[in-house]
Design an enzyme around this catalytic site. Sequence first.
Site, short mmCIF file in Angstrom:
data_model
loop_
_atom_site.label_atom_id
_atom_site.label_comp_id
_atom_site.label_asym_id
_atom_site.label_seq_id
_atom_site.Cartn_x
_atom_site.Cartn_y
_atom_site.Cartn_z
N TYR A 45 0.81 -1.23 0.00
CA TYR A 45 0.00 0.00 0.00
C TYR A 45 0.84 1.28 0.00
O TYR A 45 2.05 1.23 0.14
CB TYR A 45 -1.07 -0.01 1.08
CG TYR A 45 -0.72 -0.11 2.54
CD1 TYR A 45 0.53 0.09 3.04
CD2 TYR A 45 -1.74 -0.42 3.45
CE1 TYR A 45 0.78 0.00 4.40
CE2 TYR A 45 -1.51 -0.51 4.81
CZ TYR A 45 -0.26 -0.30 5.28
OH TYR A 45 -0.02 -0.38 6.61
N GLU A 46 0.20 2.38 -0.25
CA GLU A 46 0.86 3.68 -0.44
C GLU A 46 1.86 3.64 -1.60
O GLU A 46 2.93 4.25 -1.53
CB GLU A 46 1.57 4.16 0.83
CG GLU A 46 0.75 4.18 2.09
CD GLU A 46 -0.54 4.98 1.97
OE1 GLU A 46 -0.69 5.75 1.01
OE2 GLU A 46 -1.41 4.81 2.85
#
Lengths: 596, 596
Positions: A442-443
């Site tokens: 994620y990110e």
Amino acid sequence: MGQYVPPIRDMQFVMHEMFNCESVFKAMPTMQDIDADTVNQILEEGGKFCSEVLQPINAVGDSEGCTLNKADHTLKTPTGFKEAYQQYVEAGWASLACDPHYGGQGLPVTVNQAFYEMMNSANQAWTMYPGLTHGAYDALHAHGTQELKDAYLPKLTSGEWTGTMCLTEPHCGTDLGMLRSKAEPQADGSYKITGAKIFISSGEHDMAENIIHLVLARLPDAPQGTKGISLFLVPKFIPNADGSIGARNPIFCGAIEHKMGIHGNSTCQMNLDGASGWMIGEPNRGLAAMFVMMNAARLGVGMQGLGLTEVAYQNAVVYAKDRIQSRALTGPKAPEKQADPIIVHPDVRKMLLTTRAYAEGGRMLAIWTALELDKELSHPDEAVRKVSADNVALATPIVKAFLTDNAWEATSHCMQVYGGHGYIAEWGMEQYVRDSRINMIYEGTNTIQSLDLLGRKVLGDGGAKLMRFGKLVRELCEAESGNEAMKEFIEPLADLGDKVSKLTMEIGGKAMANPDEVGAAAVDYLRVVGHFYFAYFFARAAKLALEKQDSGDKFYKAKLHTARFYFQKMLPETASHIRKARAGASSLMAMEEDLF
Amino acid sequence: MGQYVPPIRDMQFVMHEMFNCESVFKAMPTMQDIDADTVNQILEEGGKFCSEVLQPINAVGDSEGCTLNKADHTLKTPTGFKEAYQQYVEAGWASLACDPHYGGQGLPVTVNQAFYEMMNSANQAWTMYPGLTHGAYDALHAHGTQELKDAYLPKLTSGEWTGTMCLTEPHCGTDLGMLRSKAEPQADGSYKITGAKIFISSGEHDMAENIIHLVLARLPDAPQGTKGISLFLVPKFIPNADGSIGARNPIFCGAIEHKMGIHGNSTCQMNLDGASGWMIGEPNRGLAAMFVMMNAARLGVGMQGLGLTEVAYQNAVVYAKDRIQSRALTGPKAPEKQADPIIVHPDVRKMLLTTRAYAEGGRMLAIWTALELDKELSHPDEAVRKVSADNVALATPIVKAFLTDNAWEATSHCMQVYGGHGYIAEWGMEQYVRDSRINMIYEGTNTIQSLDLLGRKVLGDGGAKLMRFGKLVRELCEAESGNEAMKEFIEPLADLGDKVSKLTMEIGGKAMANPDEVGAAAVDYLRVVGHFYFAYFFARAAKLALEKQDSGDKFYKAKLHTARFYFQKMLPETASHIRKARAGASSLMAMEEDLF
């Protein structure tokens, strides 16, 4: 069940002895009075909160998970999560690094990052609730209207309200240009937002009275692609003029995801059905505003990796000293027992030391980057701010990807130390492995980070930022060139520096003819540069440890052992990655799609 | 939810085109009539069973897990497991490679291993029920009295009864010398066995009418350590003279473990409270008898790693062709769509091709080893049997550790291909990651495998077994020395051969002075030798693919691409491992225990 002791001593070594953070803070008008004692006190108290409040509810968070009541759209977090959050807010932890103008304590990012390392060691899933709030705070602080800031920042600062980032949709994650959520302008200047978002961490919960969603959506006349995305603030409850909770806004959690790990965090599908929102920043410039959150979040994800690496190490060491099994290859070491503790076995030590070096190296890199970020944000001299901004830009994808890849490897090593027990939930180690896996995704996936590093940050400015870091390395190498005791560190560091330069130029040359060469080399390249940072910091740490190894404080002896281990047994990883990066794109791209 | 297509074509390539297994079988009196058609038919039918019966219940096995009823000691396996097992028994799959004397089909181990690869791709947790039975069958077949064999082997052969291995106790796993379970001799020649075992896969279940436990325990007068352990057969129900089910024996599941993965398999704590058992093999020689099971089980674990690698690859490829996200770095490849399928991105291809090469390399190594095992067990010429036994002995720890380490890396890569969706249970990929992790631990951790390889199998006979494999490599290199098209494969293979020789001699020399040098180098050494095997087999595969690439069968083009990718992008991993192995033990062993 896991245990956790905050690594205060090593944090102090890095902050005070290596980087003299007090003097950095003194240079900044807003941080004049933050001395070493203040920092230490926060680390001590913060560490206590982590080990006494957050760590004990980590396993229950994993086993209970979150429960959605679809009838009334409420979501129950695991036992103890809400109470821990109340303590967190009441103690003022939420506001550490926030702007005093909105009730914050104005402390350095550096101190907050160290606190986040500890929170993530103790309980990553829980820490994501306040963690996401910081991102929302940052974006609103940087790009919101004064009205929005006045209405929302005080509550986000205090932690009474939490925040989210609503970016991803089912058909788009990395490629936000495809997003479809719509924002219809209303007569009163607000917008009605409609769409479906997925993977929204902390999207719904029962820990705070309000949740402030930052939502990406398109205006009716928006151009296609990434240049037609705007950012909106969409509160769960629309606050009344007096700041009290008002009407429920139609942004509802439709389902919670069943995930490999971080079960204690509510990962939500969020449905917006004409929810009221207010624009943050310029129309169609939402991605730029969102990137304020994103860069902070990427550093935050690095702290998640670091936190899990540290706690996995601590638990594996305890197990390895306690568990007796077989004799040392060189003969019994604990003859009074039926077998030796497994820490006598070389490969057990290798797994432990690898994890230890990842933790110590990660901490040096993360704190150095945080100090640069403090300078970027708060230094009075614009030239200093500019250099620091470059340093942060270059280091951010490395903090995110290198530290999280390392955490995956490290937690798996620590699991292996436990043998069969590592695979069993009650021992706590397998949770760290599962929790750590999301951090690589994620990110911005770690592949995206590597493209950001190589394509944008390095080749994008002709290597200027990288050369600036290389200059630091060269200065150290020159300063220590006559120091025989430092030779074992300086020689491989200097050698790697040469190789990084050559590799960068080689890829840069090939990339001009074929952009796929960047994509083919980027992941290996990032690991090489990650080690370049680590090697530099370990060399600096070794220098201090050599000077103080006879001080009677065993800390320095351990530091020296870890640095030696790092240079002898871990740095050689770069040999393979350099070869793989140089092997180029052809063997990747030649195979026709239908042959896969 | 995952999908699975049995890789029959590649199995046929390896069995028929590379290793001409028909001619191997023809040399053995018991396998004269097993021709290529027979093999192909079994692969087809077996593959169908795997994809149609086992694969559809893989996810439900993970989400439901097993349920123990403590009141009546019964254990419910997940929905569909029992029915699938009935089909398996009725179709005769259990008896494929068993002795015809006890009702088996007498087919080659090679064919059975290929079938196990497919079963593990479809459902590892389920496959462990019949898998453990094979181990029990082998040990009983090799070491049991005729009376025990007559009573139990027919039912184990048919699969009507299943088997387990009861080795581990809470305080001992790797170090079985510490085990405490007791066996009291009885007047009728049986024993009363008392003790507590943990981590017993398939220890209790509802899939078959009886479970035959092979249990390690100590006689009252047994010497301490590994030389005082005996092996006993302990049935769940004591069979009557007519083979029907008799009295319940007091060996009960006290609890089931909550594990990271393989939820569908019942991993049990087993309590023996004076359970009746019958000795297998000699008193105090139980470990030797158990090692018959163990070696077979280690190859079996390798097939688990291979199976998961293959199925992860297949699913990730489907996703990568389907999911559109961003444009290729070199410009749009699917301009009619909003974005390109992610398979255009170099790093996605790298993750897919890495997994593909691990699957294809693992299959070549596993089938080659299985053919050697068939020769060891069934060849009429003792000299051939001896050579094959050596080949199997050397390859076994590599099949176990290299293939399972690869599977962990590969399933994680495939998860990364899915981005955020990879972390979500419903997509099926994260289960493969979790399931695969146990394979690095059980049946001897991968560290233990590496010590077995380097310490016992390589240095233990002065490198004789390794040199025999090296001779095969040299013969290939010499035969192809004039073949320009093979140069890209032969040169790095020959180079690695030289490096393996030098590395082995160097470690051997250092180990004489310090046994810890073996432990310090072993894990890296195993990966180097694993790649040495893979490089040899990929070179052979490439030779065939070069010859047939213009045949119109695209299979050969794909094989050639994969081999090239392997040599260019994966073999360089050895560079780091050689350096790390050479870096020796000092940086591992120098740090005092209390400094950790």
